[in-house]
Design an enzyme around this catalytic site. Structure first.
Site, PDB file in Angstrom:
ATOM      1  N   SER A 234       0.851  -1.181   0.000  1.00 18.47           N
ATOM      2  CA  SER A 234       0.000   0.000   0.000  1.00 18.47           C
ATOM      3  C   SER A 234       0.885   1.228   0.000  1.00 18.47           C
ATOM      4  O   SER A 234       2.117   1.140   0.132  1.00 18.47           O
ATOM      5  CB  SER A 234      -0.915   0.015   1.234  1.00 18.47           C
ATOM      6  OG  SER A 234      -0.151   0.196   2.413  1.00 18.47           O
ATOM      7  N   LYS A 235       0.246   2.380  -0.123  1.00 20.55           N
ATOM      8  CA  LYS A 235       1.002   3.625  -0.016  1.00 20.55           C
ATOM      9  C   LYS A 235       1.656   3.730   1.352  1.00 20.55           C
ATOM     10  O   LYS A 235       2.795   4.197   1.480  1.00 20.55           O
ATOM     11  CB  LYS A 235       0.066   4.805  -0.263  1.00 20.55           C
ATOM     12  CG  LYS A 235       0.739   6.158  -0.157  1.00 20.55           C
ATOM     13  CD  LYS A 235      -0.255   7.283  -0.343  1.00 20.55           C
ATOM     14  CE  LYS A 235       0.405   8.643  -0.124  1.00 20.55           C
ATOM     15  NZ  LYS A 235      -0.565   9.755  -0.227  1.00 20.55           N
TER      16      LYS A 235
END
Length: 289
Positions: A234-235
């Protein structure tokens, strides 16, 4: 029934390999069934949105040879639909205001599937306060069951495992659970293919579908891509963006992660020839559970 699938990324950054796997899985399942594949940008939370990310995501899909059907839908343009659905639930006397803070909920709750279970502190509130408040929906303790294509039968009792959940946040933003249910129904989505991190959300969505009189799609939850520490890409975990200059290799890696077995020579071809092979040879029974 005509197959209508979708890919619904949030524009919080560029596509990474984990989101590519979800895109490829949903795309292949739709197109191998001669169905439609829609793209929806889930941009309700504008504070988390990265400027230009939505455009960059669409460009990446295009450069990888993925062709969507119909117009791109943005959730930020559809808040009137979520408000209409909320009004329906309010007319059923299922919605109530909640002024509890996260700390108050955490201090007085037991832990459930995704954190503290809301203890029902504000459940008997009969008035809507002037101060900021969330809107929650009353749940019950009957089992909500569904059969996932990969993961099999799942059962969840919302009241004890999740609690009454939020449909509109205290800052006025509509919650994901309501928006995704309204969008899938309004777009006539028949098949939802997405990451297994959303598996435990599905009973909440089925509950809302039942209350609103919407059909329930068929669900298939794909395995999650993790980093070397076992964290979901994920970010937040600093996942690297997709390198479209090496798009063919990225696509091959994605289908291999999904248990497919492309021949070695496929990497010597083109993105177009990759998709021709993939459409003909997609086997969801090979996807790891």
């Amino acid at each position: 029934m005509n197959y209508r699938g979708r890919f619904a990324p949030s524009p919080t950054g560029p596509l990474h390999f984990g989101s590519l796997v979800a895109a490829v899985g949903s795309y292949l399942d739709a197109k191998s069934n001669r169905g439609e594949w829609l793209v929806r940008i889930e941009d309700l939370d504008r504070q988390r949105e990265v400027p230009g990310a939505a455009t960059e995501i669409l460009k990446t899909l295009e450069r990888l040879g993925m062709e969507w059907d119909g117009e791109i839908v943005h959730q930020s343009d559809r808040t009137h639909l979520y408000q209409d659905a909320l009004h329906v639930l309010q007319s059923m006397e299922l919605i109530y205001p909640c002024t509890c803070s996260r700390k108050e909920i955490s201090d007085s709750s037991i832990m459930g599937l995704q954190g503290p279970v809301y203890p029902g502190t504000c459940r008997d509130t009969r008035y809507f306060p002037s101060e900021a408040h969330a809107l929650r929906i009353r749940t019950h303790d009957d089992a909500i069951e569904f059969k996932d294509v990969l993961e099999g039968l799942h059962s969840q009792r919302l009241q004890r495992e999740v609690g009454d959940f939020v449909l509109r946040r205290s800052d006025g933003l509509f919650a994901y659970q309501l928006a995704v249910v309204v969008d899938d129904a309004q777009q006539h989505i028949t098949h939802v293919v997405r990451g297994a991190d959303l598996l435990s959300s599905t009973p909440r969505q089925i509950y809302l579908q039942q209350l609103l009189g919407y059909p329930t799609p068929q669900y298939m939850h794909l395995p999650i891509v993790t980093n070397e520490r076992g964290e979901k890409l994920s970010k937040q975990t600093h996942a690297a963006p997709i390198d479209v200059s090496d798009g063919l290799q990225q696509l091959v890696d994605a289908v291999r992660f999904l248990g497919q077995a492309p021949p070695a020579e496929i990497i010597e071809g083109t993105i177009a020839s990759f998709w021709q092979w993939a459409f003909k040879n997609w086997q969801k029974n090979r996807i790891p559970h």
